[in-house]
Design an enzyme around this catalytic site. Structure first.
Site, mmCIF file in Angstrom:
data_model
loop_
_atom_site.group_PDB
_atom_site.id
_atom_site.type_symbol
_atom_site.label_atom_id
_atom_site.label_comp_id
_atom_site.label_asym_id
_atom_site.label_seq_id
_atom_site.Cartn_x
_atom_site.Cartn_y
_atom_site.Cartn_z
ATOM 1 C CE1 TYR A 82 13.098 -14.957 50.242
ATOM 2 C CE2 TYR A 82 12.908 -17.009 51.094
ATOM 3 C CZ TYR A 82 13.593 -15.974 50.635
ATOM 4 O OH TYR A 82 14.863 -15.987 51.013
ATOM 5 C CG PHE A 134 34.308 -20.194 30.176
ATOM 6 C CD1 PHE A 134 34.654 -19.765 28.649
ATOM 7 C CD2 PHE A 134 33.690 -19.405 31.115
ATOM 8 C CE1 PHE A 134 34.133 -18.254 28.741
ATOM 9 C CE2 PHE A 134 33.108 -18.189 30.700
ATOM 10 C CZ PHE A 134 33.047 -17.622 29.639
ATOM 11 C CB THR A 135 37.009 -16.412 31.947
ATOM 12 O OG1 THR A 135 35.789 -16.374 31.569
ATOM 13 C CG2 THR A 135 38.027 -15.980 30.740
ATOM 14 C CG ASP A 186 29.992 -25.024 31.232
ATOM 15 O OD1 ASP A 186 28.898 -24.943 31.106
ATOM 16 O OD2 ASP A 186 31.066 -24.333 31.534
ATOM 17 C CE LYS A 233 26.838 -17.930 28.245
ATOM 18 N NZ LYS A 233 26.966 -17.427 29.701
ATOM 19 N NE ARG A 285 36.908 -14.313 25.884
ATOM 20 C CZ ARG A 285 36.298 -14.375 26.975
ATOM 21 N NH1 ARG A 285 35.223 -15.193 27.178
ATOM 22 N NH2 ARG A 285 36.547 -13.738 27.957
ATOM 23 C CG PHE A 313 37.911 -10.689 30.079
ATOM 24 C CD1 PHE A 313 38.459 -11.754 30.997
ATOM 25 C CD2 PHE A 313 36.762 -10.813 29.827
ATOM 26 C CE1 PHE A 313 37.524 -12.524 31.672
ATOM 27 C CE2 PHE A 313 35.795 -11.525 30.504
ATOM 28 C CZ PHE A 313 36.241 -12.621 31.453
HETATM 29 N N1 PM9 Z 1 30.123 -16.998 29.131
HETATM 30 C C1 PM9 Z 1 30.523 -15.755 27.083
HETATM 31 O O1 PM9 Z 1 30.088 -14.444 26.720
HETATM 32 C C2 PM9 Z 1 29.403 -14.601 29.440
HETATM 33 C C3 PM9 Z 1 30.611 -14.218 30.396
HETATM 34 S S1 PM9 Z 1 32.336 -14.167 30.000
HETATM 35 C C4 PM9 Z 1 32.523 -12.914 29.050
HETATM 36 O O2 PM9 Z 1 30.759 -16.595 26.507
HETATM 37 C C5 PM9 Z 1 30.653 -21.231 29.863
HETATM 38 C C6 PM9 Z 1 31.202 -22.047 28.885
HETATM 39 C C7 PM9 Z 1 30.378 -19.793 29.513
HETATM 40 C C8 PM9 Z 1 30.012 -18.999 30.480
HETATM 41 C C9 PM9 Z 1 29.662 -17.620 30.241
HETATM 42 C C10 PM9 Z 1 29.803 -19.353 31.782
HETATM 43 C C11 PM9 Z 1 29.461 -18.467 32.960
HETATM 44 C C12 PM9 Z 1 30.217 -20.646 32.153
HETATM 45 N N2 PM9 Z 1 30.564 -21.682 31.171
HETATM 46 O O3 PM9 Z 1 27.828 -15.863 32.421
HETATM 47 O O4 PM9 Z 1 27.703 -16.550 34.823
HETATM 48 O O5 PM9 Z 1 30.430 -19.360 28.310
HETATM 49 O O6 PM9 Z 1 25.984 -17.091 33.195
HETATM 50 O O7 PM9 Z 1 28.099 -18.142 32.783
HETATM 51 C C13 PM9 Z 1 29.845 -15.690 28.568
HETATM 52 P P1 PM9 Z 1 27.427 -16.885 33.400
#
Ligand code: PM9
Length: 456
Positions: free
Chosen positions: A69, A121-122, A212, A255, A380, A447
């Site tokens: 843990y 970014f969303t 980011d 990513k 997008r 979305f």
């Molecule tokens: N990006 C993408 O598909 C997955 C979720 S939105 C459809 O591009 C950036 C630049 C991203 C991102 C996620 C996140 C969030 C932060 N910054 O999905 O929570 O492209 O791991 O990361 C997606 P998490």
């Protein structure tokens, strides 16, 4: 084209549903590709997030999970790895990128603050808004023009940035939100020259920069091949230089970190670190696992090392994306230029010029591509942009795009050729395509779960 720097050890069968089946499936998914079952998708270009094929070295790491843990050995490995590659002093693991965005936003944004950034970014923007801030775009104008060939469309426009600081006062600026390989602009990098100048400007006003780092390896690759003087630099040195010009970062390791789950928040400020550790235990898990299993931490450490040190991985990946984009350009299909890092982005405004933005051209195009060839893409454009929280009005972004995102180390050149042909077929019949209307709208990040039906 140089061949992949890997060979295939395990395969996952995929099936292509028939045309009639696709009609029914799309209707049941309310014309939203996020609602399609993955078993009914032939090629999944929805996202490059968490869809990576891990290496045998990473899979072996899963067996080395220390599931204690507290104080897991794998956390120590991850911490060391992030210090080595990125150079930040303090690390807080999170279950994925948005976990880190949540903590950073809550700790640094006060109600009424402005958060300038190189395009939104969303998930980043929603966390900034939920913390009481307002995002303000300071990216160069070229980033909003899909046909501009500017090599660093992720750059900041200093005039926009300084005007914003002067208008609101430096005290009202929480920090600059600076994204590597800007996703919503089409996977477009910033240059080190631009970041260095941004650092000087923000030092003058005593404003912090949070990076980011989600696609930092791809951004570093573009700096190496496009920015004068960096041709011979190892990627790791470029990554270190980027990070040294910022105060910390959030990262979705799903990513460029080459893993299926994981993220982190990193910084140099000890006080912020203490506060982040207090918060991570409320929302994610103890500060040495952040919502992840020990094995996930190990896969992430190994993935980050692999991505930053074996430069052939990112070079091959980007080459694959470029070749895919070129095959679409050959068929005169309008895409965002220059071709980006993690995917090819169709320009839905030029693909379907007879549809107004309120008829959701990019969403419509994702549905038509699925119908044509069972390839899943992502909207997008206006749907992703959502509504202004103050006025309730739809944002009308200049970019109305369909993202064909290429998962890392997953698909072959034949798969990409198949997709290019299918999209070519949709392009042939584009004049007959009608738009969509939204029939169900979630309040936030609409979305992901919105429903649509075809316009009559
Ligand atoms: N990006 C993408 O598909 C997955 C979720 S939105 C459809 O591009 C950036 C630049 C991203 C991102 C996620 C996140 C969030 C932060 N910054 O999905 O929570 O492209 O791991 O990361 C997606 P998490």
């Amino acid at each position: 084209m140089f061949p992949p720097p890997y060979k295939i050890k395990a395969v996952e069968p995929i099936e292509c549903p028939s045309q009639e089946e696709r009609q029914d499936i799309l209707k049941s998914a309310h014309y939203n590709t996020f609602l399609l079952p993955s078993s009914k998708v032939y090629l999944d270009f929805l996202t490059d997030s968490g869809t990576t094929a891990m290496s045998d070295f990473q899979w072996a790491g899963l067996m080395m999970g220390d599931e204690a843990y507290a104080g897991s050995l794998n956390f120590e490995h991850l911490e060391q790895c992030i210090r080595d590659i990125f150079g930040y002093r303090y690390i807080v693991p999170t279950h994925q990128g948005r976990g880190a965005e949540h903590i950073l936003s809550q700790l640094t944004i006060r109600k009424g603050d402005i958060v300038p950034g190189n395009m939104y970014f969303t998930t980043t923007k929603i966390h900034q808004e939920l913390a009481g801030g307002e995002f303000s775009d300071i990216i160069i104008d070229e980033a909003h023009d899909p046909s501009s060939e500017h090599p660093f469309k992720g750059n900041v426009d200093f005039k926009k940035c300084e005007a914003l600081i002067k208008k609101h006062t430096p005290q009202k600026i929480s920090y600059i939100s600076h994204e590597a390989c800007v996703n919503m602009a089409g996977g477009q990098p910033f240059s080190l020259e631009n970041l260095r100048e941004l650092r000087e400007l923000t030092n003058h006003y005593k404003i912090k920069i949070y990076l980011d780092a989600t696609r930092i390896v791809e951004n570093a690759h573009f700096i190496k091949v496009r920015e004068k003087g960096y041709e011979k630099y190892p990627l790791v040195s470029i990554i270190r230089e980027i990070c040294s010009l910022t105060d910390g970062c959030t990262m979705s390791a799903k990513k460029d970190g080459l893993v299926n789950i994981g993220g982190f928040l990193a910084m140099n400020d000890e006080e912020l670190f203490t506060q982040a550790k207090a918060m991570v235990v409320i929302y994610e898990g103890l500060h040495t696992y952040g919502g992840l299993a020990g094995r996930d931490l190990e896969a992430m450490a190994r993935g980050l090392y692999e991505a930053a040190t074996d430069e052939r991985i990112v070079a091959h990946r980007i080459q694959q994306v470029q070749e895919f984009g070129k095959s679409l350009l050959k068929a005169d299909i309008p895409i965002v230029k220059p071709i980006g890092g993690h995917g090819v982005f169709l320009d839905a405004k030029r693909f379907l010029p007879h549809l107004s933005q309120d008829m959701f051209p990019a969403q419509t195009l994702t549905a038509e591509i699925y119908l044509e060839c069972a390839v899943r893409a992502m909207e997008r454009g206006i749907v992703s942009a959502g509504r202004n929280p103050k006025t309730g009005e739809n944002y009308h972004p200049s970019l109305e795009l369909v993202r064909l995102t290429i998962p890392r180390r997953v698909y072959t050149q034949e798969h990409l050729e198949y997709a290019a042909q299918g999209i070519g077929q949709v392009f042939q019949r584009r004049n007959k395509i009608r738009g969509l209307k939204m029939t169900f709208e979630p309040k936030q990040l609409r979305f992901f779960q919105a429903h649509f039906e075809p316009l009559r």
